[in-house]
Design a protein around this motif. Structure first.
Motif: not given
Length: 307
Positions: A156-158, A161-163, A197-199, A278-279
């Protein structure tokens, strides 16, 4: 006389030493035989037998090393047995998942090949064939993702970001389905909540949860998405007032290939992937539900610099 007595005592002492040495040798041989018998038990038994006796010196060290090695080998054997069982179960489930749509495609292809269908029936068959091939494609894709997660190579590329933006990315493609089913979906997420997060993958996880809520919420129902944040974590809530789940469904909802009804085209992997993704985002997911009252998902995302 004294010399004779001395010789007798000396002979007795030497005889005692010889007897003791012979007994010790015999005892050591017995101990070695016991260890050998133990190794045979390790080979023949499914469970690791215990060594009851404790010896001193080198035999004690040997006994301890044998037990530790046997314990390691037994653990590895049990692990491999469990992996083989899981692999067999996985292949059985995949076979079942693919067999049904393939059978449907075969039947509809035969109908098209016979050429005795009306134009409308042809279009319906073509649409259903496309739907079944999409189902198989989605299954294969999800299985590949699942395999990468299990192998620990899921990349993943994190970034921060705005939730609310991530949730919007997850919910927008579902708006047409929500309208079609006559459901209202409300979103209330403060714009200042930021997460790492990874979008694409985080949106996928949220989308899978929303799809589950949509499938189990009848016409006229509501889905509410909200969020809050503290010093350590942000909480995302996804709630519906649909049919809810019983205890059995609730205990299995995040298992791979588990289906509880609703969408017959579901491959039973969506909720499993949602939890895994999510984990990986340093988060947790919890679900509460009551029959005929609805279901509530809580996603907690702990703040960290990197994932």
């Amino acid at each position: 006389m004294i010399m004779i007595a001395f010789l007798i005592v000396l002979v007795l002492i030497l005889s005692g030493i010889v007897i003791w040495l012979l007994q010790e040798r015999k005892t050591e041989e017995q101990r070695i035989e016991a260890l050998s018998a133990y190794l045979s038990k390790v080979q023949d038994h499914a469970e690791l037998p215990k060594i009851d006796e404790t010896y001193e010196g080198k035999l004690q060290i040997l006994q301890s090393e044998i037990y530790k090695t046997a314990n390691i080998l037994q653990s590895e054997f049990s692990s491999e047995t469990e992996k083989n069982r899981m692999l067999k179960e996985l292949l059985t489930n995949v076979s079942h998942q693919i067999k049904t749509p393939l059978a449907a495609i075969t039947i509809m292809s035969d109908n098209l090949e016979r050429g005795n269908l009306s134009e409308r029936e042809k279009q319906i068959s073509i649409h259903r064939i496309r739907s079944q091939t999409d189902h198989i494609s989605a299954l294969v894709r999800n299985l590949l993702i699942s395999s990468e997660i299990d192998a620990g190579v899921f990349a993943m590329k994190t970034e921060e970001k705005p939730l609310f933006q991530l949730v919007k990315k997850a919910s927008d493609p579902l708006n047409a389905l929500v309208e079609l089913r006559g459901i209202e979906m409300h979103t209330e997420i403060p714009e200042e909540i930021m997460i790492q997060a990874d979008e694409n993958w985080f949106a996928e996880a949220v989308s899978n949860i929303l799809k589950n809520c949509i499938e189990h919420t009848p016409e006229g129902g509501q889905i509410r998405i909200s969020a809050s944040a503290g010093n350590l974590a942000a909480d995302l809530f996804i709630e519906d007032n649909g049919e809810g789940m019983n205890e059995e469904t609730l205990s299995h909802i995040f298992e791979r290939f588990y289906k509880s009804g609703g969408n017959p085209d579901s491959n039973g992997i969506g909720m499993y992937l949602a939890k895994q993704i999510i984990e990986i985002h340093n988060g947790t997911i919890h679900v509460k539900s009551a029959l005929n009252k609805g279901t509530s998902f809580q996603i907690r995302l702990f703040f960290t610099e990197t994932i």
